[in-house]
Design a protein around this motif. Structure first.
Motif, PDB file in Angstrom:
ATOM      1  N   ARG A  14     -10.103  -7.937  17.152  1.00  0.00           N
ATOM      2  CA  ARG A  14      -9.541  -7.338  15.935  1.00  0.00           C
ATOM      3  C   ARG A  14      -8.168  -6.753  16.201  1.00  0.00           C
ATOM      4  NH1 ARG A  14     -14.725  -4.706  12.815  1.00  0.00           N
ATOM      5  NH2 ARG A  14     -15.607  -6.737  12.294  1.00  0.00           N
ATOM      6  N   VAL A  15      -7.316  -6.900  15.212  1.00  0.00           N
ATOM      7  CA  VAL A  15      -5.978  -6.307  15.292  1.00  0.00           C
ATOM      8  C   VAL A  15      -5.770  -5.411  14.080  1.00  0.00           C
ATOM      9  CG1 VAL A  15      -4.967  -8.230  16.598  1.00  0.00           C
ATOM     10  CG2 VAL A  15      -4.881  -8.256  14.082  1.00  0.00           C
ATOM     11  N   LEU A  16      -4.759  -4.580  14.194  1.00  0.00           N
ATOM     12  CA  LEU A  16      -4.428  -3.683  13.098  1.00  0.00           C
ATOM     13  C   LEU A  16      -2.940  -3.815  12.785  1.00  0.00           C
ATOM     14  CD1 LEU A  16      -5.514  -0.007  12.764  1.00  0.00           C
ATOM     15  CD2 LEU A  16      -3.114  -0.557  12.614  1.00  0.00           C
ATOM     16  N   VAL A  17      -2.624  -3.882  11.514  1.00  0.00           N
ATOM     17  CA  VAL A  17      -1.227  -3.780  11.089  1.00  0.00           C
ATOM     18  C   VAL A  17      -1.141  -2.646  10.072  1.00  0.00           C
ATOM     19  CG1 VAL A  17      -0.487  -6.154  11.576  1.00  0.00           C
ATOM     20  CG2 VAL A  17      -1.544  -5.648   9.383  1.00  0.00           C
ATOM     21  N   SER A  18      -0.058  -1.902  10.145  1.00  0.00           N
ATOM     22  CA  SER A  18       0.148  -0.797   9.217  1.00  0.00           C
ATOM     23  C   SER A  18       1.225  -1.218   8.227  1.00  0.00           C
ATOM     24  CB  SER A  18       0.576   0.451  10.002  1.00  0.00           C
ATOM     25  OG  SER A  18       0.887   1.491   9.108  1.00  0.00           O
ATOM     26  N   ILE A  19       0.848  -1.267   6.959  1.00  0.00           N
ATOM     27  CA  ILE A  19       1.759  -1.826   5.948  1.00  0.00           C
ATOM     28  C   ILE A  19       2.024  -0.806   4.855  1.00  0.00           C
ATOM     29  CG2 ILE A  19       2.030  -3.691   4.251  1.00  0.00           C
ATOM     30  CD1 ILE A  19       0.678  -5.504   6.130  1.00  0.00           C
ATOM     31  N   SER A  20       3.281  -0.648   4.538  1.00  0.00           N
ATOM     32  CA  SER A  20       3.690   0.304   3.499  1.00  0.00           C
ATOM     33  C   SER A  20       2.988  -0.028   2.181  1.00  0.00           C
ATOM     34  CB  SER A  20       5.205   0.209   3.316  1.00  0.00           C
ATOM     35  OG  SER A  20       5.576   0.868   2.132  1.00  0.00           O
ATOM     36  N   THR A  21       2.550   1.013   1.478  1.00  0.00           N
ATOM     37  CA  THR A  21       1.893   0.778   0.185  1.00  0.00           C
ATOM     38  C   THR A  21       2.891   0.213  -0.833  1.00  0.00           C
ATOM     39  OG1 THR A  21       2.249   3.106  -0.316  1.00  0.00           O
ATOM     40  CG2 THR A  21       0.061   2.492   0.457  1.00  0.00           C
ATOM     41  N   ASP A  22       4.192   0.313  -0.533  1.00  0.00           N
ATOM     42  CA  ASP A  22       5.225  -0.265  -1.414  1.00  0.00           C
ATOM     43  C   ASP A  22       5.465  -1.739  -1.132  1.00  0.00           C
ATOM     44  OD1 ASP A  22       5.759   2.119  -2.601  1.00  0.00           O
ATOM     45  OD2 ASP A  22       7.455   2.629  -1.297  1.00  0.00           O
TER      46      ASP A  22
END
Ligand SMILES: Cc1cc2nc3c(=O)[nH]c(=O)nc-3n(C[C@H](O)[C@H](O)[C@H](O)COP(=O)(O)O)c2cc1C
Length: 179
Positions: free
Chosen positions: A53-61
């Motif tokens: 599993r990987v994680l990416v953090s993405i702006s809610t915009d």
């Protein structure tokens, strides 16, 4: 000694501080209703080996986030040092069509665009999303991978692009974990 702010940390200073954390650079893509979306992401990490599993953090915009949620899949292309212009392109405030215009891509299992020339690509199935302030933490289970170009990575440090000396990287033993 620097003083801590009375009511927390100023966002601009926090951003500047975190820019001292050196990272690679990736482009996260997704495809929904025959439309490609994507953005440059350096908040990417591996979180679990079994299952992978990987994680990416993405702006809610981010324009790509609703499409990513709707498709339930995404891909991560890890950029090489020669792909700085792609990082800039996918970080630009332009339409999705402009981001993908004339771009050399291929498609894997999820249908998401995989950038030609990337040093590795991963395709993921969205398994969990965690709200985290102005970003969404998106957890993906890796369903397909590709080893790409044997090239030096694009790096990002102190809000600027950097390149590692390819000779130093190529000195790593091939096919073994450097420990
Ligand atoms: C090196 C670099 C790393 C970035 N990392 C992230 C990230 O991890 N998450 C994120 O949401 N935006 C990140 N961004 C910003 C987005 O790529 C940028 O806001 C992009 O324009 C968003 O796409 P949109 O305008 O189509 O919504 C990064 C930008 C750069 C240049």
């Amino acid at each position: 000694m620097p003083e801590a702010g009375p009511v927390g940390v100023d966002p601009a200073r926090f951003r500047q501080l975190m820019s001292r954390w050196a990272t690679g650079v990736s482009v996260v893509t997704t495809r929904h209703e025959d439309r490609d979306r994507g953005l440059t992401v350096n908040a990417f990490l591996s979180v679990s080996l079994a299952p992978p599993r990987v994680l990416v953090s993405i702006s809610t915009d981010a324009d790509a986030l609703p499409a990513l949620r709707a498709s339930g899949t995404f891909a991560v292309s890890i950029l090489s040092a020669t792909q700085r212009s792609l990082s800039q392109r996918f970080a630009g405030r332009v339409t999705p069509e402009e981001k993908f215009a004339g771009l050399d891509v291929h498609r894997g299992r999820t249908g998401a665009a995989l950038l030609d020339g990337a040093i590795a690509t991963l395709e993921c199935r969205l398994v969990q999303e965690v709200a985290a302030g102005d970003h969404a933490l998106v957890l993906g289970e890796v369903v397909a991978t590709e080893e790409g170009e044997d090239a030096a990575p694009l790096l990002f440090f102190r809000s600027a692009y950097a390149e590692a000396e390819p000779d130093e990287l190529l000195r790593l033993p091939r096919g073994r974990d450097p420990r």
